[in-house]
Design an enzyme around this catalytic site. Sequence first.
Site, PDB file in Angstrom:
ATOM      1  N   GLU A  90      43.288  52.107  28.104  1.00 56.27           N
ATOM      2  CA  GLU A  90      43.647  53.122  27.106  1.00 56.27           C
ATOM      3  C   GLU A  90      43.682  52.612  25.677  1.00 56.27           C
ATOM      4  O   GLU A  90      43.315  53.321  24.749  1.00 56.27           O
ATOM      5  CB  GLU A  90      45.018  53.732  27.449  1.00 56.27           C
ATOM      6  CG  GLU A  90      44.961  54.701  28.588  1.00 56.27           C
ATOM      7  CD  GLU A  90      46.026  54.406  29.627  1.00 56.27           C
ATOM      8  OE1 GLU A  90      46.654  55.343  30.087  1.00 56.27           O
ATOM      9  OE2 GLU A  90      46.194  53.243  29.988  1.00 56.27           O
ATOM     10  N   GLU A 117      50.071  60.175  34.660  1.00 55.97           N
ATOM     11  CA  GLU A 117      49.303  60.430  33.444  1.00 55.97           C
ATOM     12  C   GLU A 117      48.101  59.497  33.380  1.00 55.97           C
ATOM     13  O   GLU A 117      46.998  59.908  33.001  1.00 55.97           O
ATOM     14  CB  GLU A 117      50.190  60.245  32.215  1.00 55.97           C
ATOM     15  CG  GLU A 117      49.524  60.685  30.935  1.00 55.97           C
ATOM     16  CD  GLU A 117      50.471  60.673  29.744  1.00 55.97           C
ATOM     17  OE1 GLU A 117      50.094  61.200  28.692  1.00 55.97           O
ATOM     18  OE2 GLU A 117      51.587  60.134  29.886  1.00 55.97           O
ATOM     19  N   TYR A 175      55.135  47.034  33.214  1.00 58.74           N
ATOM     20  CA  TYR A 175      54.889  48.399  32.752  1.00 58.74           C
ATOM     21  C   TYR A 175      56.189  49.080  32.364  1.00 58.74           C
ATOM     22  O   TYR A 175      57.199  48.974  33.078  1.00 58.74           O
ATOM     23  CB  TYR A 175      54.175  49.194  33.846  1.00 58.74           C
ATOM     24  CG  TYR A 175      53.703  50.545  33.382  1.00 58.74           C
ATOM     25  CD1 TYR A 175      52.862  50.669  32.283  1.00 58.74           C
ATOM     26  CD2 TYR A 175      54.100  51.699  34.043  1.00 58.74           C
ATOM     27  CE1 TYR A 175      52.429  51.907  31.853  1.00 58.74           C
ATOM     28  CE2 TYR A 175      53.663  52.944  33.627  1.00 58.74           C
ATOM     29  CZ  TYR A 175      52.833  53.044  32.530  1.00 58.74           C
ATOM     30  OH  TYR A 175      52.408  54.272  32.090  1.00 58.74           O
ATOM     31  N   HIS A 225      56.766  51.603  41.329  1.00 58.14           N
ATOM     32  CA  HIS A 225      56.606  50.591  40.298  1.00 58.14           C
ATOM     33  C   HIS A 225      57.671  49.518  40.477  1.00 58.14           C
ATOM     34  O   HIS A 225      58.565  49.641  41.299  1.00 58.14           O
ATOM     35  CB  HIS A 225      56.772  51.215  38.905  1.00 58.14           C
ATOM     36  CG  HIS A 225      55.751  52.253  38.587  1.00 58.14           C
ATOM     37  ND1 HIS A 225      55.875  53.108  37.523  1.00 58.14           N
ATOM     38  CD2 HIS A 225      54.591  52.588  39.194  1.00 58.14           C
ATOM     39  CE1 HIS A 225      54.839  53.913  37.470  1.00 58.14           C
ATOM     40  NE2 HIS A 225      54.049  53.625  38.490  1.00 58.14           N
ATOM     41  N   ARG A 246      57.010  52.365  31.736  1.00 55.98           N
ATOM     42  CA  ARG A 246      57.383  53.730  32.131  1.00 55.98           C
ATOM     43  C   ARG A 246      57.630  53.734  33.631  1.00 55.98           C
ATOM     44  O   ARG A 246      56.708  53.918  34.430  1.00 55.98           O
ATOM     45  CB  ARG A 246      56.293  54.730  31.731  1.00 55.98           C
ATOM     46  CG  ARG A 246      56.137  54.830  30.223  1.00 55.98           C
ATOM     47  CD  ARG A 246      55.014  55.736  29.801  1.00 55.98           C
ATOM     48  NE  ARG A 246      54.875  55.760  28.344  1.00 55.98           N
ATOM     49  CZ  ARG A 246      54.153  54.906  27.645  1.00 55.98           C
ATOM     50  NH1 ARG A 246      53.460  53.951  28.277  1.00 55.98           N
ATOM     51  NH2 ARG A 246      54.092  54.978  26.329  1.00 55.98           N
ATOM     52  N   ASP A 282      50.525  55.327  36.396  1.00 60.67           N
ATOM     53  CA  ASP A 282      51.382  56.475  36.672  1.00 60.67           C
ATOM     54  C   ASP A 282      50.505  57.721  36.743  1.00 60.67           C
ATOM     55  O   ASP A 282      49.287  57.644  36.667  1.00 60.67           O
ATOM     56  CB  ASP A 282      52.479  56.615  35.607  1.00 60.67           C
ATOM     57  CG  ASP A 282      51.922  56.713  34.188  1.00 60.67           C
ATOM     58  OD1 ASP A 282      50.689  56.865  34.045  1.00 60.67           O
ATOM     59  OD2 ASP A 282      52.700  56.625  33.234  1.00 60.67           O
ATOM     60  N   ASP A 291      46.834  53.382  32.852  1.00 62.25           N
ATOM     61  CA  ASP A 291      48.213  53.071  33.250  1.00 62.25           C
ATOM     62  C   ASP A 291      48.513  53.510  34.685  1.00 62.25           C
ATOM     63  O   ASP A 291      47.943  54.490  35.183  1.00 62.25           O
ATOM     64  CB  ASP A 291      49.199  53.737  32.286  1.00 62.25           C
ATOM     65  CG  ASP A 291      49.269  53.018  30.953  1.00 62.25           C
ATOM     66  OD1 ASP A 291      48.767  51.881  30.874  1.00 62.25           O
ATOM     67  OD2 ASP A 291      49.825  53.576  29.998  1.00 62.25           O
TER      68      ASP A 291
END
Length: 795
Positions: free
Chosen positions: A81, A158, A372, A419, A374, A156, A154
Site C-alpha cells: 500500500e 480492508e 501490525y 493477529h 490494527r 485485515d 495489510d
Amino acid sequence: MEAYCMKCKEKRTINNPQPTFTASGTPATMGVCPVCGTRLYRMGKTEAHAGLVPPEVKPRSRSNKAKKGNLKRKGCLVIVESPAKARTVGRYLGKGYTVCASIGHVRDLLRSKLSVDVENDFKPQYRVPNDKRKIVKAIKADAAKAKEIYLATDPDREGEAIAWHLMEAAEIEPGRARRVVFHEITRSAIEKAFENPRSIDMNLVDAQQGRRILDRLVGYNLSPLLWAKVRGHLSAGRVQSAALRIIVDREREISDFIAEEYWTIDAEFLQPENPPAFKARMIQIDGESSKPSSKAVIDELLKELGKEKFQISKVKRGSRQRKPGAPFTTSTLQQDASRRLGYTARRTMAIAQQLYEGINLGEGGPSGLITYIRTDSTQVSIQTQAAAREVIKTLFGEIYLPEKPPIYKTRARGAQEAHEAIRPTSVDRSPKDIQGFLSREQFKLYSLIWKRFVASQMKPAVYDTLTIEVEGKSTEHFTLFRVSASSIRFAGFLEVYGDKLSTNGRDSKNGRNVENGQKNGREKLEAHMAQLPDLAIGDLVILEELYPEQHFTQPPTRYTDATLIKTLEEYGIGRPSTYAPILTTIQQRGYVERQRKNLVPTEIGITVNDLIVGHFADVVDLQFTARMENEFDEIANGKRSWVEVIRAFYGPFEEELRRAVEQMPEMKAEPVKIDRNYPKCKNPLVIRHGRYGKFIGCSNFPECHYTEPLLEKIGVSCPKCGGEIIKRRTRKGRIFYGCESYPKCDFTSWKRPLVQNCPECGGIVVAENKSKVRCLNCGSNFDISEIEEKDAETA
C-alpha cells in the site's frame, strides 16, 4: 431507424437505409441524413440482413495486443500500500522482485452519487479515482510483464478488499495473483509469508464490501436530509453518529447532575506507648455505613465521639498482587498514548504506522520496528515470548521471570482475525539502542510499546498490606474507623512499566479516587506502612483530634480520546482501524470540540444528534451498531451473505427515511449579523458556515459573493508587529495561533499565547500544559501560578 449526424450534431432518421457489413464481418446499416446529406452509419443487425452472406474475413496481422500476450514474462511483482512499506519489503526480498505501492485504495464508490443499485441486490458501482489512474496504469503495465504477482496489502479485511480491487482495476487474472499476509515487516516474517501464499479470501472482501455499502447507504441518505433541515456541509454516519450520541448523552448527564452533600470524619489516634499518632476514617455508625449528609448531623456526631473510648479491634496483615497488563491492542495503545503522552488517536496511529513500515537504523535500509498496528488480539508467538524471557533475564534477573509465559485472553467484543498484539518485532532492540535513529515522537511511542510488552511477560508486583480498625463505644453509639496501608515488597513488572493509575482506580501519587463521579463518597483513607505504629488487637488508643470535611458528589467527567475509545470497544462499536477516523470526523464536522483533552459537543453537534436520534433511533442505537459489527463478522466467517445483511437493514431504514423527510422539523439558524456593511453593495455582513468552519459573508448572497475570514481574537498582541493574535485552523482542523496581518507578518504558534508577559524579559509566553508556561523570547519555563501572582501584584 436513427443515427447520429456528425454535421447536424444530433440524431436523424436514416434516409435510404442499406444493410451492409464491416471488414470484420459485423452487420451495420448505411444511409444519408435527410437534412444535410451527410452519410450516416449505425451498427447492429436488422431484419434486412436476413439472407445476406457476410464477407469472408481475412486474417489480420498480429496486433500489439497479441504480441503482448505472448511476451515472455519474468520476475515477480509485489504490490503493497505505501512507498515506505515498499522500500522495507523490497530490501528483504532482494533481486528478482519488483515492489510497487498502490498508495492505499485504488478503487471506490463514486463520490458524486450513491453508486449502489438498491433495486439490483445493492450492486456497487466502483471506479478508479482520477488521482489513482496513473498508479493503476503503471501497476497494470508491471503486472503484464511479471511471471508471478503477489498482493501484500495489510492483513485485515480492508487490506483483503484492497487486494481484490487491485486485481479488478489492474485486470490481473485470478490464476496469476497470490495473496501474502505478514503481521510484521521482518525478514523471517516476509520469507514465511512468501513460502505460504494463498488466494483472495472473498469472505473477508465481502465483509468489508458490505460495511462500505451499508455506510454509504446511511451517509448518502442522512447527510442531504441534514443539509435540507439544518445547514450544508453536515454529515451523518452509522458509526460516527453513535460516537456523537455517547458524547452528547454524557454532556446531558453532566448538565442534569445534582450534587449531593456528604461529610467524612477522620480521627487522629495515639497509643501512648507506641507512637506515632495515625489517622483513620470513620466507616460505620451503629453498624451502618457512615455517610453524614449535613453539618448539623456532623456537629452532633462530634459531641458524641468525644465521649467514646477507643481500642484496636482488627489488625490484618496480608499481601496482594498486581498483574501486568496484556500487550497492546489498537485501542489500548491509543488509550495509553493519550493518558501518558498526550497524543490524540490520530497522531498515535500516524507515528505507529511509521514504526510499522520501517525506520532506517543504519543497517543498509529501513527495518520494521513493531508488528501490525490494527489489531484487537493480545496473542504473542511462542518464539517472541522466549526472546522476551531472555531479555528480562539479562536486564533484571531470573527472579522477575514467571514460571510459565503468561497467556492473555482477548477481551474485545467480536475480535477479528487472528493477529498478534502490537509488540516490538525484535525485543532485543531496546529503545535506548535505537534512540539516535528515531524522532522524539517515534522514540516515545516505541518506548511505550517496548516497555508494555516486556512488562507483560514479567511477574506481578507484590504489595504488603495492613488494615487497622478502631472501634469506639459510648452509652449511645458504636463507631468504627479504618485505615489501610500498603508498600511494595516486590516490584515485578513495575520495574519496567509503572502505571499512573493503579488497578483500584486511584491516583498512585496521592491516593485520590479519580473515577467518574465519586457519587457514593466511599473514599478510603490510605497511608504508607511506615506511618502506622505496630499495634495489636485490644490496644487502647486516645482520640487526639477530629477532622470533619465537607464533600459534594461530582458529575461524571467528559470523555477524552482514551475513555471514548474504551467505551466504543466495550459496546463493540467500530473496529481497530476505525477508532481514530471516528474521532477525527466528529471534530472536523464541528460536532465536537477538544477542550484540553476533553471532548465537548457543540451546539450544532447536539442539534444533529437530537434529530438523528429522534428519527433514526435504530441507526444510532448502541446495541444495533454493535450487532451490525457481529453480522459483518459472520460474513467474514462465511456464515452469511452480505446482500442478505444489507437487505434486512435497508427495508426498515428506507421507511424511517421516508417519514423523516416529511416529519423532521427544519432547524436552520438565521445568519448572525455583525456591526458593519460591505462597502460596495451596502448590505450587512453576516457570519456563515462553510466547509472549513465559520466565515464572514454578505447577506445579499448569492447576488454578492463577498467573503472574508472570521478572526477569533484572543486578546494578545503579536510580538513581531504589535497586531492582534488570532485563533486559526489548518485544513485538517488543527488549531494554531497567528498574527492577523498574515502574510505580512509570519508569527505562528501551536501553543496558545497568554495575556500575561514573561516575568524575566517581558516577552510573550505560551501554555505548555495545565501548570507550565514557556517564554518564546528567552525560553524560560515557569509555573503558571508564578506569572498569575506577578500579574495580580501589578494590577
